[in-house]
Design an enzyme around this catalytic site. Structure first.
Site, PDB file in Angstrom:
ATOM      1  N   GLY A 251      67.063  12.653  37.644  1.00 46.43           N
ATOM      2  CA  GLY A 251      67.936  12.998  36.531  1.00 46.43           C
ATOM      3  C   GLY A 251      68.071  11.989  35.412  1.00 46.43           C
ATOM      4  O   GLY A 251      68.525  12.348  34.324  1.00 46.43           O
ATOM      5  N   GLU A 285      64.858  10.626  43.394  1.00 46.82           N
ATOM      6  CA  GLU A 285      63.782  11.560  43.029  1.00 46.82           C
ATOM      7  C   GLU A 285      63.564  11.597  41.515  1.00 46.82           C
ATOM      8  O   GLU A 285      63.621  12.657  40.894  1.00 46.82           O
ATOM      9  CB  GLU A 285      64.143  12.979  43.508  1.00 46.82           C
ATOM     10  N   PRO A 286      63.288  10.467  40.879  1.00 49.65           N
ATOM     11  CA  PRO A 286      63.124  10.495  39.424  1.00 49.65           C
ATOM     12  C   PRO A 286      61.797  11.133  39.022  1.00 49.65           C
ATOM     13  O   PRO A 286      60.780  10.941  39.668  1.00 49.65           O
ATOM     14  CB  PRO A 286      63.128   9.012  39.040  1.00 49.65           C
ATOM     15  N   GLY A 287      61.841  11.920  37.963  1.00 44.24           N
ATOM     16  CA  GLY A 287      60.624  12.498  37.413  1.00 44.24           C
ATOM     17  C   GLY A 287      60.448  12.025  35.981  1.00 44.24           C
ATOM     18  O   GLY A 287      59.652  11.138  35.666  1.00 44.24           O
ATOM     19  N   TYR A 328      63.682  24.891  25.061  1.00 44.70           N
ATOM     20  CA  TYR A 328      64.982  24.203  25.049  1.00 44.70           C
ATOM     21  C   TYR A 328      65.381  23.729  23.659  1.00 44.70           C
ATOM     22  O   TYR A 328      66.336  22.984  23.524  1.00 44.70           O
ATOM     23  CB  TYR A 328      64.952  22.952  25.941  1.00 44.70           C
ATOM     24  N   CYS A 354      50.885  33.909  18.773  1.00 42.05           N
ATOM     25  CA  CYS A 354      51.557  35.019  18.084  1.00 42.05           C
ATOM     26  C   CYS A 354      53.004  35.150  18.504  1.00 42.05           C
ATOM     27  O   CYS A 354      53.388  36.137  19.149  1.00 42.05           O
ATOM     28  CB  CYS A 354      50.825  36.315  18.380  1.00 42.05           C
ATOM     29  N   GLU A 355      53.812  34.183  18.218  1.00 44.64           N
ATOM     30  CA  GLU A 355      55.245  34.200  18.518  1.00 44.64           C
ATOM     31  C   GLU A 355      55.924  33.309  17.494  1.00 44.64           C
ATOM     32  O   GLU A 355      55.446  32.200  17.250  1.00 44.64           O
ATOM     33  CB  GLU A 355      55.540  33.554  19.887  1.00 44.64           C
ATOM     34  N   TYR A 382      57.126  17.279  32.112  1.00 44.14           N
ATOM     35  CA  TYR A 382      57.349  18.697  31.863  1.00 44.14           C
ATOM     36  C   TYR A 382      56.556  19.179  30.650  1.00 44.14           C
ATOM     37  O   TYR A 382      56.989  20.046  29.904  1.00 44.14           O
ATOM     38  CB  TYR A 382      58.852  18.991  31.712  1.00 44.14           C
TER      39      TYR A 382
HETATM   40  N1  LLP Z   1      64.914  16.461  42.152  1.00 47.49           N
HETATM   41  C1  LLP Z   1      65.219  17.768  42.040  1.00 47.49           C
HETATM   42  C2  LLP Z   1      65.734  18.493  43.192  1.00 47.49           C
HETATM   43  C3  LLP Z   1      65.033  18.417  40.801  1.00 47.49           C
HETATM   44  O1  LLP Z   1      65.347  19.696  40.675  1.00 47.49           O
HETATM   45  C4  LLP Z   1      64.521  17.679  39.698  1.00 47.49           C
HETATM   46  C5  LLP Z   1      64.294  18.331  38.406  1.00 47.49           C
HETATM   47  C6  LLP Z   1      64.198  16.325  39.895  1.00 47.49           C
HETATM   48  C7  LLP Z   1      64.426  15.744  41.128  1.00 47.49           C
HETATM   49  C8  LLP Z   1      63.640  15.466  38.798  1.00 47.49           C
HETATM   50  O2  LLP Z   1      64.563  15.333  37.752  1.00 47.49           O
HETATM   51  P1  LLP Z   1      64.265  14.344  36.519  1.00 47.49           P
HETATM   52  O3  LLP Z   1      64.333  12.932  37.042  1.00 47.49           O
HETATM   53  O4  LLP Z   1      62.915  14.675  35.991  1.00 47.49           O
HETATM   54  O5  LLP Z   1      65.342  14.641  35.557  1.00 47.49           O
HETATM   55  N2  LLP Z   1      61.791  21.388  32.557  1.00 47.49           N
HETATM   56  C9  LLP Z   1      62.976  20.654  32.184  1.00 47.49           C
HETATM   57  C10 LLP Z   1      63.478  19.778  33.309  1.00 47.49           C
HETATM   58  C11 LLP Z   1      63.742  20.524  34.602  1.00 47.49           C
HETATM   59  C12 LLP Z   1      64.190  19.614  35.732  1.00 47.49           C
HETATM   60  C13 LLP Z   1      64.243  20.344  37.016  1.00 47.49           C
HETATM   61  N3  LLP Z   1      64.553  19.557  38.174  1.00 47.49           N
HETATM   62  C14 LLP Z   1      62.668  19.853  30.932  1.00 47.49           C
HETATM   63  O6  LLP Z   1      61.551  19.952  30.405  1.00 47.49           O
HETATM   64  O7  LLP Z   1      63.549  19.158  30.418  1.00 47.49           O
END
Ligand code: LLP
Length: 426
Positions: A251, A285-287, A328, A354-355, A382
């Site tokens: 997050g 769980e950072p993404g 978004y 085409c949107e 993402y």
């Molecule tokens: N863990 C769980 C259970 C999650 O659902 C997520 C993201 C993460 C970890 C990783 O979160 P992060 O660190 O990346 O914030 N597509 C959207 C973001 C969707 C996130 C969904 N879950 C965007 O482009 O902003």
């Protein structure tokens, strides 16, 4: 007349730099990458990936902790291999992501499996691989998992993903920890579900998990969630259910425009304080914070189209490549790759799809001509993972830059590949 240099300096992508009047990433000119691999191409910086992971490791130094990269943010094998070599664990949400992690050299015993809709086949696959933990999101999933583990004569390690009902103060589409969304189990139901799990023969209770949302810019909601989790862990212990780990999800936000996200260490400090002196392993769980600003989307202007009320720069990337602006209304910085003299004009940067929603950026002032390259920043998370083949557009190539080397980590798709699995009627 001297050509202007690229606007300097506070680009959110840390390894972007201006040299010889052009935009480089690490020690390679972006124009050279475009010449070699074509456009649109996602370009990632290995140094930026390593720096982002390093910040997490440093902030957690001396703690029992595991950083599980959220694969959904960017699942390219090249990216996964970088994190695997750095010792990362992985947070997956499908059997497909598990297969990718293993193919990239990730260790199954560092994988946590999140998601509200795990199928029995995915559970079997994950049990056979020997993953670290299933983050279970419903009472029904507990029963399914117990049954599948029984068939394999195994005990499945589980955490319950609880919903701490705190407001993450982020975009409503990406906030997940509030009552009334589909994720996790209600906090009030957690005790009863843990008791049920303890009674099931083929489950082994390992921990508790939560994830309250994404693109968080304020550490306070996470610290609040952490306290709720700690209190739950203590109540469970009083009943003889002792947890080994606490998973605080992902997050942490990044800067796209003028956001001021906390540094990893500052984000974690109040949360870590909640667990001072405790023995449970902490898991994250950072993404986005690991990959978002390590990547950009390189695209070329096909046409400039002046209009009565707006000017359009029509580029060869589109909403199928980077969906976030359309989906978004997300803001991504757009930078000229080889700035040159000329009048700066306001453009909407749009794709050929085409949107009307097919835009990558709106109202950006640029001095550009047909054929110019643009870099769309902060596209490492993402971006490619949410891309599609809409309009039968082959997906972009992907390249990881390491110093002055460029590694193609995904070839551009061909049109033939797109319908190779399809058949006409006899
Ligand atoms: N863990 C769980 C259970 C999650 O659902 C997520 C993201 C993460 C970890 C990783 O979160 P992060 O660190 O990346 O914030 N597509 C959207 C973001 C969707 C996130 C969904 N879950 C965007 O482009 O902003």
């Amino acid at each position: 007349m001297n050509a202007p240099a690229p606007r300097p300096a506070s680009w959110p992508v840390p390894t972007l730099n201006a040299r010889e009047g052009a935009l480089w990433i690490e020690d390679l000119p972006l124009a050279e990458i475009a010449a070699r691999f074509g456009t649109p191409t996602y370009v990632y910086s290995k140094a930026a990936l390593e720096a982002a992971f390093g910040a997490w490791q440093q902030a957690l130094a001396g703690r029992r902790a595991l950083v599980c990269y959220a694969v959904k943010a960017n699942s390219n094998l090249g990216i996964l291999s970088v994190f695997a070599r750095l010792g990362a664990g992985f947070d997956i949400v499908s059997g497909g992501e598990l297969a990718r992690v293993l193919a990239a050299g990730g260790r199954a015993d560092k994988v946590v499996f999140s998601g509200v809709g795990k199928t029995r086949a995915e559970m079997r696959q994950a049990l056979e691989a020997g993953i670290r933990c299933f983050n279970v999101e419903s009472a029904a999933e507990l029963e399914h998992l117990n049954a599948v583990a029984g068939e394999l004569d195994q005990r499945a390690p589980i955490a319950l993903r609880v919903n701490p009902d705190v407001d993450p103060k982020t975009h409503p589409y990406i906030s997940t920890g509030l009552k009334g969304n589909k994720f996790g189990v209600a906090f009030a139901d957690a005790l009863a579900l843990y008791r049920r799990a303890a009674a099931l023969p083929n489950l082994r209770i390992s921990g508790v998990a939560c994830h309250i949302g994404s693109q968080l810019l304020d550490p306070a909601p996470m610290a609040e969630a952490a306290q709720k989790l700690r209190d739950l862990v203590d109540r469970l212990a009083a009943e003889g259910i002792v947890l080994e780990h606490i998973d605080l999800g992902g997050g942490l936000g990044i800067r796209y425009r003028d956001e001021t996200p906390p540094a990893v260490a500052d984000y974690l400090a109040p949360l870590l304080a909640v667990f001072d002196g405790r023995s449970e392993e902490l898991c994250f769980e950072p993404g986005r914070s690991l990959v978002g600003n390590a990547g950009l989307l390189l695209t070329r202007i096909e046409y400039l189209k002046p209009g009565e009320t707006k000017n359009f720069a029509i580029v060869d990337a589109a909403m199928n490549d980077l969906a976030r602006p359309a989906l978004y209304d997300a803001w991504h910085e757009v930078v000229e790759v080889n700035p040159h003299a000329g009048a700066a004009v306001e453009y909407d940067i749009v794709g050929p799809i085409c949107e009307s929603g097919d835009f990558l950026a709106r109202a950006r002032t640029l001095a550009v001509t047909e054929g110019d390259l643009l870099a769309i920043l902060s596209a490492g998370a993402y971006g490619m993972t949410m891309s599609s083949n809409y309009n039968t557009r082959p997906r972009a190539a992907e390249v990881i830059v390491d110093g002055d080397q460029a590694h193609a980590v995904r070839q551009r798709e061909t049109v033939a590949e797109l319908f190779a699995a399809e058949r006409t009627l006899p």
